[in-house]
Motif scaffolding. Structure first.
Motif, PDB file in Angstrom:
ATOM      1  N   SER A  75      -4.932 -16.219   2.394  1.00  0.00           N
ATOM      2  CA  SER A  75      -6.359 -16.410   2.655  1.00  0.00           C
ATOM      3  C   SER A  75      -7.151 -15.109   2.455  1.00  0.00           C
ATOM      4  N   HIS A  76      -6.494 -13.964   2.688  1.00  0.00           N
ATOM      5  CA  HIS A  76      -7.161 -12.664   2.595  1.00  0.00           C
ATOM      6  C   HIS A  76      -6.265 -11.651   1.887  1.00  0.00           C
ATOM      7  N   VAL A  77      -6.898 -10.751   1.160  1.00  0.00           N
ATOM      8  CA  VAL A  77      -6.176  -9.679   0.482  1.00  0.00           C
ATOM      9  C   VAL A  77      -6.740  -8.335   0.916  1.00  0.00           C
ATOM     10  N   VAL A  78      -5.872  -7.348   0.953  1.00  0.00           N
ATOM     11  CA  VAL A  78      -6.289  -5.972   1.182  1.00  0.00           C
ATOM     12  C   VAL A  78      -6.583  -5.398  -0.201  1.00  0.00           C
ATOM     13  N   VAL A  79      -7.811  -4.948  -0.388  1.00  0.00           N
ATOM     14  CA  VAL A  79      -8.233  -4.397  -1.672  1.00  0.00           C
ATOM     15  C   VAL A  79      -8.442  -2.898  -1.481  1.00  0.00           C
ATOM     16  N   LEU A  80      -7.712  -2.101  -2.252  1.00  0.00           N
ATOM     17  CA  LEU A  80      -7.877  -0.651  -2.224  1.00  0.00           C
ATOM     18  C   LEU A  80      -8.569  -0.237  -3.514  1.00  0.00           C
ATOM     19  N   TYR A  81      -9.638   0.538  -3.375  1.00  0.00           N
ATOM     20  CA  TYR A  81     -10.399   0.904  -4.559  1.00  0.00           C
ATOM     21  C   TYR A  81     -10.876   2.345  -4.468  1.00  0.00           C
ATOM     22  N   TRP A  82     -11.240   2.893  -5.622  1.00  0.00           N
ATOM     23  CA  TRP A  82     -11.602   4.301  -5.763  1.00  0.00           C
ATOM     24  C   TRP A  82     -13.118   4.405  -5.897  1.00  0.00           C
ATOM     25  N   MET A  83     -13.758   4.998  -4.912  1.00  0.00           N
ATOM     26  CA  MET A  83     -15.215   5.164  -4.933  1.00  0.00           C
ATOM     27  C   MET A  83     -15.544   6.339  -5.857  1.00  0.00           C
ATOM     28  N   ASP A  84     -15.496   6.082  -7.144  1.00  0.00           N
ATOM     29  CA  ASP A  84     -15.562   7.125  -8.168  1.00  0.00           C
ATOM     30  C   ASP A  84     -16.908   7.838  -8.280  1.00  0.00           C
ATOM     31  N   ARG A  85     -17.924   7.328  -7.638  1.00  0.00           N
ATOM     32  CA  ARG A  85     -19.245   7.977  -7.724  1.00  0.00           C
ATOM     33  C   ARG A  85     -19.572   8.818  -6.487  1.00  0.00           C
ATOM     34  N   ALA A  86     -18.636   8.896  -5.566  1.00  0.00           N
ATOM     35  CA  ALA A  86     -18.870   9.623  -4.315  1.00  0.00           C
ATOM     36  C   ALA A  86     -18.509  11.102  -4.474  1.00  0.00           C
ATOM     37  N   ARG A  87     -19.252  11.950  -3.799  1.00  0.00           N
ATOM     38  CA  ARG A  87     -18.879  13.361  -3.778  1.00  0.00           C
ATOM     39  C   ARG A  87     -17.628  13.512  -2.930  1.00  0.00           C
ATOM     40  N   ARG A  88     -16.915  14.624  -3.096  1.00  0.00           N
ATOM     41  CA  ARG A  88     -15.601  14.763  -2.469  1.00  0.00           C
ATOM     42  C   ARG A  88     -15.464  16.018  -1.624  1.00  0.00           C
ATOM     43  N   PRO A 110     -17.672   6.637   1.946  1.00  0.00           N
ATOM     44  CA  PRO A 110     -16.927   6.868   0.707  1.00  0.00           C
ATOM     45  C   PRO A 110     -16.840   8.351   0.353  1.00  0.00           C
ATOM     46  N   VAL A 111     -17.658   9.169   1.008  1.00  0.00           N
ATOM     47  CA  VAL A 111     -17.677  10.600   0.737  1.00  0.00           C
ATOM     48  C   VAL A 111     -16.520  11.243   1.497  1.00  0.00           C
ATOM     49  N   ARG A 112     -15.453  11.597   0.751  1.00  0.00           N
ATOM     50  CA  ARG A 112     -14.241  12.157   1.343  1.00  0.00           C
ATOM     51  C   ARG A 112     -13.421  12.825   0.251  1.00  0.00           C
ATOM     52  N   PRO A 113     -12.441  13.648   0.616  1.00  0.00           N
ATOM     53  CA  PRO A 113     -11.659  14.350  -0.408  1.00  0.00           C
ATOM     54  C   PRO A 113     -11.022  13.398  -1.429  1.00  0.00           C
ATOM     55  N   ASN A 114     -10.504  12.296  -0.960  1.00  0.00           N
ATOM     56  CA  ASN A 114      -9.954  11.250  -1.832  1.00  0.00           C
ATOM     57  C   ASN A 114     -10.711   9.967  -1.506  1.00  0.00           C
ATOM     58  N   PRO A 115     -11.681   9.611  -2.330  1.00  0.00           N
ATOM     59  CA  PRO A 115     -12.572   8.493  -1.991  1.00  0.00           C
ATOM     60  C   PRO A 115     -11.920   7.118  -2.144  1.00  0.00           C
ATOM     61  N   ILE A 116     -10.865   6.915  -1.354  1.00  0.00           N
ATOM     62  CA  ILE A 116     -10.169   5.633  -1.348  1.00  0.00           C
ATOM     63  C   ILE A 116     -10.849   4.735  -0.321  1.00  0.00           C
ATOM     64  N   ALA A 117     -11.197   3.540  -0.751  1.00  0.00           N
ATOM     65  CA  ALA A 117     -11.809   2.568   0.150  1.00  0.00           C
ATOM     66  C   ALA A 117     -10.848   1.402   0.327  1.00  0.00           C
ATOM     67  N   VAL A 118     -10.963   0.752   1.462  1.00  0.00           N
ATOM     68  CA  VAL A 118     -10.118  -0.405   1.748  1.00  0.00           C
ATOM     69  C   VAL A 118     -10.983  -1.492   2.378  1.00  0.00           C
ATOM     70  N   SER A 119     -10.772  -2.710   1.910  1.00  0.00           N
ATOM     71  CA  SER A 119     -11.453  -3.867   2.486  1.00  0.00           C
ATOM     72  C   SER A 119     -10.452  -5.002   2.621  1.00  0.00           C
ATOM     73  N   VAL A 120     -10.617  -5.756   3.675  1.00  0.00           N
ATOM     74  CA  VAL A 120      -9.879  -7.008   3.811  1.00  0.00           C
ATOM     75  C   VAL A 120     -10.857  -8.078   3.334  1.00  0.00           C
ATOM     76  N   ALA A 121     -10.562  -8.660   2.185  1.00  0.00           N
ATOM     77  CA  ALA A 121     -11.477  -9.612   1.550  1.00  0.00           C
ATOM     78  C   ALA A 121     -10.894 -11.024   1.591  1.00  0.00           C
ATOM     79  N   LEU A 144     -10.120  -0.339  -9.419  1.00  0.00           N
ATOM     80  CA  LEU A 144      -9.196  -0.982  -8.483  1.00  0.00           C
ATOM     81  C   LEU A 144      -7.911  -0.175  -8.419  1.00  0.00           C
ATOM     82  N   LEU A 145      -7.461   0.154  -7.211  1.00  0.00           N
ATOM     83  CA  LEU A 145      -6.212   0.896  -7.031  1.00  0.00           C
ATOM     84  C   LEU A 145      -5.030  -0.007  -6.740  1.00  0.00           C
ATOM     85  N   ASP A 146      -5.238  -1.008  -5.857  1.00  0.00           N
ATOM     86  CA  ASP A 146      -4.107  -1.839  -5.448  1.00  0.00           C
ATOM     87  C   ASP A 146      -4.605  -3.089  -4.738  1.00  0.00           C
TER      88      ASP A 146
END
Length: 170
Positions: A75-88, A110-121, A144-146
């Motif tokens: 019913s739900h997936v964990v989506v890991l993605y790269w916020m490529d437009r964010a400063r680091r 999203p502004v972090r050293p490694n701009p990895i985002a996670v959502s449960v979609a 999309l990372l994973d």
């Protein structure tokens, strides 16, 4: 460290924010396994978090990875993605929606050293290499990372607490 005086543009520092010099090299590499398509073209148009939208977004997996979708009947997936437009480079941030400065690792920004985002979609459907989901907060074209199945039995922590968030100032 670089401290802010005032912010005029999206990547400028806000009052009180602190940036650091980034390392000269990377420690790891990764593969983008696809792209995410959303209705939002600019960061400022994105929802503040994935729970604030009912928009159906598409996750297009690179065809070489399509067999990896076999058995993803959840019913739900964990989506890991790269916020490529964010400063680091920020270590202290002044989010628009909070009155106080916070350390980068105390925020979901999203502004972090490694701009990895996670959502449960919520997974609406899969057709070929394309997933339709609800519950993302990124700009159109985000890498999309994973993907992982969401297991409420192991991924949910109902009694989790973020002390400063409960008593936050707006």
């Amino acid at each position: 460290m670089i401290e802010a005086k005032a912010a005029d543009e999206a990547n400028d520092l806000r009052e009180g924010e602190v940036a650091v010099e980034l390392p000269s090299g990377f420690d790891a590499s990764l593969y983008y396994i696809g792209r995410i398509h959303t209705p939002w073209k600019r960061r400022e148009d994105c929802p503040k978090n994935p729970r604030e939208t009912d928009a159906v977004c598409t996750v297009v997996v690179d065809p070489r990875w399509v067999d990896g979708l076999q058995g993803l009947a959840v019913s739900h997936v964990v989506v890991l993605y790269w916020m490529d437009r964010a400063r680091r480079d920020l270590v202290l941030q002044a989010p628009h929606h909070y009155a106080e400065l916070r350390g980068t690792f105390a925020l979901r920004s999203p502004v972090r050293p490694n701009p990895i985002a996670v959502s449960v979609a919520r997974l609406v459907g899969i057709e070929g290499n394309t997933l339709s989901v609800v519950g993302l907060d990124c700009v159109d074209g985000t890498p999309l990372l994973d993907l992982k199945p969401y297991f409420a039995s192991t991924d949910s922590v109902p009694d989790a607490a973020v002390g400063w968030h409960a008593g936050r100032k707006r």
